[in-house]
Design a protein around this motif. Structure first.
Motif, PDB file in Angstrom:
ATOM      1  N   PRO A   1       0.804  -1.226   0.000  1.00  0.00           N
ATOM      2  CA  PRO A   1       0.000   0.000   0.000  1.00  0.00           C
ATOM      3  C   PRO A   1       0.841   1.283   0.000  1.00  0.00           C
ATOM      4  CG  PRO A   1      -0.302  -1.218   2.054  1.00  0.00           C
ATOM      5  CD  PRO A   1       0.526  -2.065   1.156  1.00  0.00           C
ATOM      6  N   GLU A   2       2.010   1.239   0.611  1.00  0.00           N
ATOM      7  CA  GLU A   2       2.873   2.429   0.608  1.00  0.00           C
ATOM      8  C   GLU A   2       3.297   2.806  -0.809  1.00  0.00           C
ATOM      9  OE1 GLU A   2       3.795   4.589   2.968  1.00  0.00           O
ATOM     10  OE2 GLU A   2       2.588   3.536   4.475  1.00  0.00           O
ATOM     11  N   GLN A   3       3.588   1.800  -1.633  1.00  0.00           N
ATOM     12  CA  GLN A   3       3.973   2.067  -3.019  1.00  0.00           C
ATOM     13  C   GLN A   3       2.795   2.675  -3.784  1.00  0.00           C
ATOM     14  OE1 GLN A   3       4.826  -1.337  -5.492  1.00  0.00           O
ATOM     15  NE2 GLN A   3       6.080  -0.119  -6.883  1.00  0.00           N
ATOM     16  N   VAL A   4       1.599   2.147  -3.566  1.00  0.00           N
ATOM     17  CA  VAL A   4       0.407   2.705  -4.210  1.00  0.00           C
ATOM     18  C   VAL A   4       0.209   4.143  -3.775  1.00  0.00           C
ATOM     19  CG1 VAL A   4      -2.106   2.514  -4.434  1.00  0.00           C
ATOM     20  CG2 VAL A   4      -0.695   0.446  -4.447  1.00  0.00           C
ATOM     21  N   TRP A   5       0.354   4.393  -2.478  1.00  0.00           N
ATOM     22  CA  TRP A   5       0.203   5.747  -1.929  1.00  0.00           C
ATOM     23  C   TRP A   5       1.197   6.706  -2.575  1.00  0.00           C
ATOM     24  CZ3 TRP A   5      -3.090   8.652   0.474  1.00  0.00           C
ATOM     25  CH2 TRP A   5      -2.671   9.789   1.153  1.00  0.00           C
ATOM     26  N   ASN A   6       2.455   6.284  -2.667  1.00  0.00           N
ATOM     27  CA  ASN A   6       3.480   7.143  -3.269  1.00  0.00           C
ATOM     28  C   ASN A   6       3.191   7.405  -4.749  1.00  0.00           C
ATOM     29  OD1 ASN A   6       4.910   7.490  -0.873  1.00  0.00           O
ATOM     30  ND2 ASN A   6       6.102   5.643  -1.200  1.00  0.00           N
ATOM     31  N   LYS A   7       2.714   6.398  -5.466  1.00  0.00           N
ATOM     32  CA  LYS A   7       2.355   6.598  -6.877  1.00  0.00           C
ATOM     33  C   LYS A   7       1.167   7.552  -7.008  1.00  0.00           C
ATOM     34  CE  LYS A   7       4.211   2.441  -8.985  1.00  0.00           C
ATOM     35  NZ  LYS A   7       3.935   1.287  -9.837  1.00  0.00           N
ATOM     36  N   PHE A   8       0.220   7.441  -6.086  1.00  0.00           N
ATOM     37  CA  PHE A   8      -0.912   8.364  -6.076  1.00  0.00           C
ATOM     38  C   PHE A   8      -0.427   9.802  -5.890  1.00  0.00           C
ATOM     39  CE2 PHE A   8      -3.773  10.806  -3.283  1.00  0.00           C
ATOM     40  CZ  PHE A   8      -4.818  11.013  -4.165  1.00  0.00           C
ATOM     41  N   LEU A   9       0.449  10.011  -4.920  1.00  0.00           N
ATOM     42  CA  LEU A   9       0.970  11.366  -4.667  1.00  0.00           C
ATOM     43  C   LEU A   9       1.708  11.901  -5.894  1.00  0.00           C
ATOM     44  CD1 LEU A   9       2.298  10.998  -1.012  1.00  0.00           C
ATOM     45  CD2 LEU A   9       0.160  12.063  -1.770  1.00  0.00           C
ATOM     46  N   LEU A  10       2.527  11.047  -6.525  1.00  0.00           N
ATOM     47  CA  LEU A  10       3.252  11.461  -7.731  1.00  0.00           C
ATOM     48  C   LEU A  10       2.286  11.788  -8.868  1.00  0.00           C
ATOM     49  CD1 LEU A  10       6.222   8.908  -7.703  1.00  0.00           C
ATOM     50  CD2 LEU A  10       6.345  11.392  -7.290  1.00  0.00           C
ATOM     51  N   TYR A  11       1.225  11.007  -9.005  1.00  0.00           N
ATOM     52  CA  TYR A  11       0.229  11.241 -10.053  1.00  0.00           C
ATOM     53  C   TYR A  11      -0.467  12.589  -9.844  1.00  0.00           C
ATOM     54  CZ  TYR A  11      -3.821  10.722 -13.043  1.00  0.00           C
ATOM     55  OH  TYR A  11      -4.788  10.934 -14.001  1.00  0.00           O
ATOM     56  N   VAL A  12      -0.867  12.866  -8.615  1.00  0.00           N
ATOM     57  CA  VAL A  12      -1.533  14.144  -8.326  1.00  0.00           C
ATOM     58  C   VAL A  12      -0.596  15.307  -8.643  1.00  0.00           C
ATOM     59  CG1 VAL A  12      -2.466  15.609  -6.479  1.00  0.00           C
ATOM     60  CG2 VAL A  12      -3.155  13.208  -6.636  1.00  0.00           C
ATOM     61  N   GLU A  13       0.651  15.200  -8.228  1.00  0.00           N
ATOM     62  CA  GLU A  13       1.613  16.272  -8.501  1.00  0.00           C
ATOM     63  C   GLU A  13       1.834  16.443 -10.004  1.00  0.00           C
ATOM     64  OE1 GLU A  13       2.764  18.667  -6.528  1.00  0.00           O
ATOM     65  OE2 GLU A  13       1.365  17.716  -5.131  1.00  0.00           O
ATOM     66  N   ALA A  14       1.914  15.346 -10.743  1.00  0.00           N
ATOM     67  CA  ALA A  14       2.092  15.427 -12.198  1.00  0.00           C
ATOM     68  C   ALA A  14       0.890  16.114 -12.847  1.00  0.00           C
ATOM     69  CB  ALA A  14       2.296  14.033 -12.794  1.00  0.00           C
ATOM     70  N   GLN A  15      -0.324  15.803 -12.366  1.00  0.00           N
ATOM     71  CA  GLN A  15      -1.521  16.435 -12.922  1.00  0.00           C
ATOM     72  C   GLN A  15      -1.524  17.937 -12.631  1.00  0.00           C
ATOM     73  OE1 GLN A  15      -3.701  14.788 -15.010  1.00  0.00           O
ATOM     74  NE2 GLN A  15      -2.056  13.320 -14.756  1.00  0.00           N
ATOM     75  N   LYS A  16      -1.075  18.299 -11.449  1.00  0.00           N
ATOM     76  CA  LYS A  16      -0.995  19.728 -11.107  1.00  0.00           C
ATOM     77  C   LYS A  16       0.032  20.433 -11.987  1.00  0.00           C
ATOM     78  CE  LYS A  16      -2.457  19.563  -6.298  1.00  0.00           C
ATOM     79  NZ  LYS A  16      -2.046  19.807  -4.908  1.00  0.00           N
ATOM     80  N   LYS A  17       1.158  19.780 -12.203  1.00  0.00           N
ATOM     81  CA  LYS A  17       2.237  20.380 -12.986  1.00  0.00           C
ATOM     82  C   LYS A  17       1.900  20.428 -14.473  1.00  0.00           C
ATOM     83  CE  LYS A  17       7.102  19.785 -14.108  1.00  0.00           C
ATOM     84  NZ  LYS A  17       8.279  18.929 -13.980  1.00  0.00           N
ATOM     85  N   ASN A  18       1.396  19.324 -15.022  1.00  0.00           N
ATOM     86  CA  ASN A  18       1.164  19.213 -16.464  1.00  0.00           C
ATOM     87  C   ASN A  18      -0.235  19.616 -16.899  1.00  0.00           C
ATOM     88  OD1 ASN A  18       3.779  18.120 -16.670  1.00  0.00           O
ATOM     89  ND2 ASN A  18       2.990  16.069 -16.242  1.00  0.00           N
ATOM     90  N   GLY A  19      -1.155  19.686 -15.938  1.00  0.00           N
ATOM     91  CA  GLY A  19      -2.530  20.054 -16.266  1.00  0.00           C
ATOM     92  C   GLY A  19      -3.401  18.838 -16.531  1.00  0.00           C
ATOM     93  N   LEU A  20      -4.669  18.998 -16.268  1.00  0.00           N
ATOM     94  CA  LEU A  20      -5.642  17.945 -16.529  1.00  0.00           C
ATOM     95  C   LEU A  20      -5.915  17.869 -18.025  1.00  0.00           C
ATOM     96  CD1 LEU A  20      -8.167  18.790 -13.653  1.00  0.00           C
ATOM     97  CD2 LEU A  20      -6.392  17.028 -13.651  1.00  0.00           C
ATOM     98  N   SER A  21      -6.497  16.767 -18.455  1.00  0.00           N
ATOM     99  CA  SER A  21      -6.810  16.565 -19.867  1.00  0.00           C
ATOM    100  C   SER A  21      -8.199  17.116 -20.181  1.00  0.00           C
ATOM    101  CB  SER A  21      -6.764  15.076 -20.204  1.00  0.00           C
ATOM    102  OG  SER A  21      -7.402  14.825 -21.431  1.00  0.00           O
ATOM    103  N   GLU A  22      -8.255  18.093 -21.062  1.00  0.00           N
ATOM    104  CA  GLU A  22      -9.549  18.658 -21.443  1.00  0.00           C
ATOM    105  C   GLU A  22     -10.379  17.627 -22.205  1.00  0.00           C
ATOM    106  OE1 GLU A  22     -11.502  22.800 -23.006  1.00  0.00           O
ATOM    107  OE2 GLU A  22      -9.325  22.594 -22.985  1.00  0.00           O
ATOM    108  N   GLU A  23      -9.734  16.766 -22.980  1.00  0.00           N
ATOM    109  CA  GLU A  23     -10.464  15.719 -23.693  1.00  0.00           C
ATOM    110  C   GLU A  23     -11.098  14.739 -22.705  1.00  0.00           C
ATOM    111  OE1 GLU A  23     -12.443  13.385 -26.140  1.00  0.00           O
ATOM    112  OE2 GLU A  23     -11.582  15.315 -26.676  1.00  0.00           O
TER     113      GLU A  23
END
Length: 125
Positions: free
Chosen positions: A24-46
């Protein structure tokens, strides 16, 4: 395999993401990285446009049974809303609205993770 749901009412709002993992810690860390990437790169308008179409189809599905219509009308009534206003409300939500809400809601200081682990054989005895 992940599942999600959300709750929103006058008292509080929350998003819940759940699943099962040996790490679960690995999943949690991937979740945090995903959220940060979405904030940095932006959400998909499509993806946003596709999701709006899905939500509209699910709203139409509500009207497929009398029981479903009654349940939704009652639920909306107690929330101070009207089911018949839903299509207009859904249509009024913009990509900018969703992006702003994403940045407001998905803040790490508001996150929490809970892990439910199975008992060891020794603990079961």
């Amino acid at each position: 395999n992940l599942d999600y749901w959300y709750e929103h009412n006058e008292a509080f709002s929350m998003v819940s993401i759940s699943g099962e993992s040996a790490d679960p810690e690995q999943v949690w860390n991937k979740f945090l990285l995903y959220v940060e990437a979405q904030k940095k790169n932006g959400l998909s308008e499509e993806s946003f446009r596709r999701y709006k179409r899905v939500q509209y189809a699910q709203l139409l599905d509500v009207f497929d049974s009398t029981e479903s219509v009654a349940n939704h009308f009652i639920s909306e009534y107690f929330d101070g809303a009207d089911l018949l206003d839903a299509p207009e409300l859904q249509n009024s939500i913009t990509f900018a609205d969703v992006t702003a809400l994403f940045h407001e809601v998905f803040q790490e200081q508001a996150f929490a993770m809970g892990v439910i682990s199975p008992l060891d054989e020794a603990e079961e005895a």
